[in-house]
Design an enzyme around this catalytic site. Structure first.
Site, mmCIF file in Angstrom:
data_model
loop_
_atom_site.group_PDB
_atom_site.id
_atom_site.type_symbol
_atom_site.label_atom_id
_atom_site.label_comp_id
_atom_site.label_asym_id
_atom_site.label_seq_id
_atom_site.Cartn_x
_atom_site.Cartn_y
_atom_site.Cartn_z
ATOM 1 N N PRO A 2 -0.339 -6.907 4.654
ATOM 2 C CA PRO A 2 1.018 -6.911 5.177
ATOM 3 C C PRO A 2 1.444 -5.524 5.620
ATOM 4 O O PRO A 2 1.332 -4.569 4.874
ATOM 5 C CB PRO A 2 1.850 -7.374 3.995
ATOM 6 C CG PRO A 2 0.891 -7.633 2.873
ATOM 7 C CD PRO A 2 -0.348 -6.901 3.203
ATOM 8 N N GLU A 3 1.928 -5.445 6.831
ATOM 9 C CA GLU A 3 2.568 -4.231 7.303
ATOM 10 C C GLU A 3 4.071 -4.473 7.200
ATOM 11 O O GLU A 3 4.500 -5.469 6.633
ATOM 12 C CB GLU A 3 2.091 -3.921 8.730
ATOM 13 C CG GLU A 3 0.559 -3.858 8.797
ATOM 14 C CD GLU A 3 0.003 -3.519 10.163
ATOM 15 O OE1 GLU A 3 0.628 -2.719 10.881
ATOM 16 O OE2 GLU A 3 -1.057 -4.049 10.516
#
Length: 272
Positions: A2-3
């Site tokens: 996840p960014e």
DNA sequence: CTGGTGCCCTGTCTGC
DNA sequence: TGCAGACAGGGCACCA
């Protein structure tokens, strides 16, 4: 995994539902990056506040005891909100509440859930120290980025990944933003003019904003707390497109390795 | 300080 | 089919 967009989408998908809920129990699976740092029993009865986000960290504030949980999804983490049940083999943390259970699934266990008495005290303070500005912070400008990078000889791609100057762009979105800004990933930070810093600031905002609008990127297994996958990965101009034509100039996308991470770029329209 | 490397851990895919 | 190796969205500790 996840960014920033994925973390923010995750936050939005459960924050309101759990705001004001009472903690009824905590379950732990295998160890994550760090120990929880507080006895499980001491959290039972706490009241949850509205979850917030700083960079790729989520903060779940609580009262009674006062403090909160600082949460990071690492490379492979995702959160799901649902009914209380047995932990699966890759589920290593569950926060059971009066309004459902928030469960962290994280096969690689690079993620973290850590108790902190506040954001301004350790361990949260130390973990958040040194992070760059939020990408949508109005105080962030080309000039502040130029100031943050002007003495850095490190390639700009690595500065973005490290969250120097501005946070939120991980490997996918750093590649995409640099392509959009026309900047070669290997360019030393100090070489960027204020005008190019401003162009990159806008590119980061556009890329992250578009990803937010599309529910993030689901390469393998990301989904929000209700199991909804993202669609940004279908829009990527360069990421994971080695050898395919650049959408802007049709030159083949190249792949190089920087700091042990794959970087994708167009050698024709991204200038050093 | 700085830049570079190794490592945390597991799953999936590729090539032999 | 089996197996070894590469690789994966992040970030920290440690080294020279």
């Amino acid at each position: 995994m996840p960014e920033l967009p994925e973390v923010e989408i995750t936050r939005r998908s459960f924050a309101e539902a759990l705001d004001g809920a009472t903690v009824t129990g905590v379950q732990l699976g295998k160890p994550l990056r760090w120990p929880l740092g507080v006895p499980i029993a001491s959290l039972v009865g706490a009241t949850l506040g509205l979850a917030t986000r700083r960079a790729k960290y989520l903060w779940l504030p609580m009262s009674g005891p006062d403090g909160g949980l600082l949460l990071h999804l690492g490379m492979s983490g995702s959160l799901a909100l649902g009914e209380e049940r047995m932990l699966g083999p890759h589920q290593h943390f569950a926060l059971h509440t009066s309004r459902g259970s928030l469960v962290l699934t994280d096969p690689r266990r690079f993620g973290a859930v850590v108790w902190s008495a506040g954001l301004a005290v350790d361990p949260a303070r130390k973990l958040l120290a040194g992070l760059g500005a939020e990408p949508f912070d109005p105080a962030l400008t080309g000039a502040t980025l130029r100031a943050a990078w002007r003495k850095r000889r490190t390639p700009i791609k690595q500065l973005l990944l490290a969250g120097e100057g501005v946070v939120g762009a991980g490997n996918i979105y750093a590649c995409e933003a640099l392509w959009r800004a026309g900047i070669r990933p290997s360019t030393p930070g100090a070489r960027l003019s204020e005008a190019r810093c401003e162009r990159l600031r806008l590119a980061v905002r556009e890329v992250l904003g578009q990803a937010l609008a599309l529910g993030g990127s689901t390469l393998r297994d990301f989904s929000d707390a209700h199991g909804v996958a993202g669609a940004y990965q279908t829009q990527a101009a360069v990421y994971d497109r080695e050898g395919q034509p650049c959408p802007r100039c049709a030159a083949p996308i190249q792949r190089v390795v920087q700091a042990a991470r794959s970087t994708y770029f167009c050698a024709r329209c991204q200038r050093p």
